[in-house]
Scaffold this motif. Structure first.
Motif, short mmCIF file in Angstrom:
data_model
loop_
_atom_site.label_atom_id
_atom_site.label_comp_id
_atom_site.label_asym_id
_atom_site.label_seq_id
_atom_site.Cartn_x
_atom_site.Cartn_y
_atom_site.Cartn_z
N GLU A 194 -23.60 -2.74 4.64
CA GLU A 194 -22.82 -1.76 5.42
C GLU A 194 -21.43 -2.29 5.71
N LEU A 195 -21.32 -3.57 6.06
CA LEU A 195 -20.03 -4.18 6.34
C LEU A 195 -19.12 -4.10 5.13
N ILE A 196 -19.64 -4.44 3.98
CA ILE A 196 -18.84 -4.41 2.74
C ILE A 196 -18.45 -2.98 2.40
N HIS A 197 -19.37 -2.04 2.59
CA HIS A 197 -19.08 -0.62 2.32
C HIS A 197 -17.92 -0.12 3.18
N VAL A 198 -17.98 -0.43 4.48
CA VAL A 198 -16.92 0.01 5.39
C VAL A 198 -15.60 -0.67 5.05
N ALA A 199 -15.65 -1.96 4.72
CA ALA A 199 -14.43 -2.69 4.38
C ALA A 199 -13.76 -2.10 3.13
N LYS A 200 -14.56 -1.70 2.16
CA LYS A 200 -14.00 -1.08 0.96
C LYS A 200 -13.31 0.24 1.31
N GLY A 201 -13.87 0.96 2.26
CA GLY A 201 -13.24 2.20 2.71
C GLY A 201 -11.88 1.94 3.35
N ILE A 202 -11.80 0.89 4.16
CA ILE A 202 -10.52 0.50 4.76
C ILE A 202 -9.52 0.12 3.67
N ARG A 203 -9.99 -0.65 2.71
CA ARG A 203 -9.14 -1.06 1.58
C ARG A 203 -8.57 0.15 0.84
N ASN A 204 -9.44 1.08 0.50
CA ASN A 204 -9.02 2.23 -0.29
C ASN A 204 -8.10 3.15 0.50
N LYS A 205 -8.41 3.37 1.76
CA LYS A 205 -7.62 4.28 2.59
C LYS A 205 -6.21 3.77 2.82
N ASN A 206 -6.07 2.45 2.95
CA ASN A 206 -4.78 1.87 3.33
C ASN A 206 -4.10 1.12 2.19
N ASN A 207 -4.66 1.23 0.97
CA ASN A 207 -4.06 0.62 -0.21
C ASN A 207 -3.93 -0.90 -0.05
N CYS A 208 -4.96 -1.52 0.54
CA CYS A 208 -4.95 -2.98 0.69
C CYS A 208 -5.21 -3.65 -0.65
N ASN A 209 -4.62 -4.81 -0.84
CA ASN A 209 -4.91 -5.62 -2.02
C ASN A 209 -6.18 -6.44 -1.82
N LEU A 210 -6.40 -6.89 -0.58
CA LEU A 210 -7.60 -7.61 -0.21
C LEU A 210 -8.03 -7.16 1.18
N VAL A 211 -9.34 -7.27 1.44
CA VAL A 211 -9.86 -7.03 2.78
C VAL A 211 -10.78 -8.18 3.14
N VAL A 212 -10.64 -8.68 4.36
CA VAL A 212 -11.55 -9.69 4.90
C VAL A 212 -12.49 -8.98 5.87
N ALA A 213 -13.78 -9.02 5.57
CA ALA A 213 -14.78 -8.32 6.37
C ALA A 213 -15.66 -9.32 7.09
#
Length: 247
Positions: A183-202
């Motif tokens: 679930e943590l990884i799923h939510v982090a990917k959503g943050i990444r995609n929504k905000n055009n992040c290059n990396l996300v630390v979850a």
């Protein structure tokens, strides 16, 4: 290789209720400082590292570090907008715990009840939101009974970054509490995609205690790197950012 300008946000924001009371986040900024130190120790191409932090946050000490102290989310917004519109920022590491809500107004049960009773509007939600009877003062009296603090969402700082500076390499952070790794990884990917992040630390709050700090670093290709401890997070994140590899 050209000199690089970097922004790191660290610590947490505090949203004022009145002049002496506030709603605060408990983030210390230690991870942000650890990442900053790792960058400064391993990357010789840094020109400036703009470190935006709260008053009590851990902070790096180095001649390339420019400390920008902020208090609340609106302070942070102004600092970010100013830097991104006046400087060429190559990397932005947004590790600060930004408040999700800020105070809209303060009232009390009696004042709100009077407003509802006198209103001819059948939309009670609208009446409550737009209640004109508020408690004012630089310091709300301790004699006030049944205070009600109405909150409103703060601006999403992370959503501003790529809009203002599309070419900046953006690292976002996501903290949840008591969820599965999936679930943590799923939510982090959503943050990444929504905000055009290059990396996300979850990371999960359950995994940050007693000196431990487990985190996942997720890139745009869905590669997931596990790190354990702030030093390990910093080392792996910096290697991924600047060298695109984990040694």
């Amino acid at each position: 290789m050209k000199k690089q300008n970097i922004i790191i946000t660290a610590g947490g924001t505090s949203e004022p209720i009145d002049k002496v009371r506030e709603i605060t986040n408990s983030s210390t900024g230690k991870l942000g400082m650890t990442i900053a130190n790792e960058i400064l120790n391993t990357n010789e191409h840094i020109e400036n590292l703009y470190y935006i932090c709260s008053k009590g946050a851990f902070r790096p000490i180095h001649d390339k570090v420019k400390i920008i102290e902020i208090h609340d989310t609106m302070d942070l917004k102004k600092a970010v907008e100013r830097l991104l519109t006046t400087k060429t920022i190559d990397y932005f590491i947004h590790s600060m715990a930004v408040s999700d809500y800020m105070v809209d107004h303060v009232t009390n049960a009696n004042l709100l009840a009077e407003t509802i009773q006198e209103s001819e509007n059948q939309d009670i939600t609208s009446v409550i939101k737009n209640n004109p009877r508020k408690v004012f003062g630089n310091k709300i009296s301790s004699k006030e009974d049944h205070l009600i603090i109405m909150l409103k969402p703060t601006p999403k700082i992370i959503s501003l970054i790529k809009n203002l500076s599309p070419h900046t390499f953006l690292v976002g952070f996501k903290l949840l509490d008591g969820v599965s790794d999936e679930e943590l990884i799923h939510v982090a990917k959503g943050i990444r995609n929504k905000n055009n992040c290059n990396l996300v630390v979850a990371n999960d709050l359950e995994n940050i205690k007693n000196g431990n700090h487990k985190a996942f670093i997720i890139d745009n290709n869905d590669e997931i790197i596990t790190a354990n401890g702030k030093e390990d997070i910093a080392k792996k994140l910096v290697r991924k950012m600047f060298y695109d590899q984990i040694q």
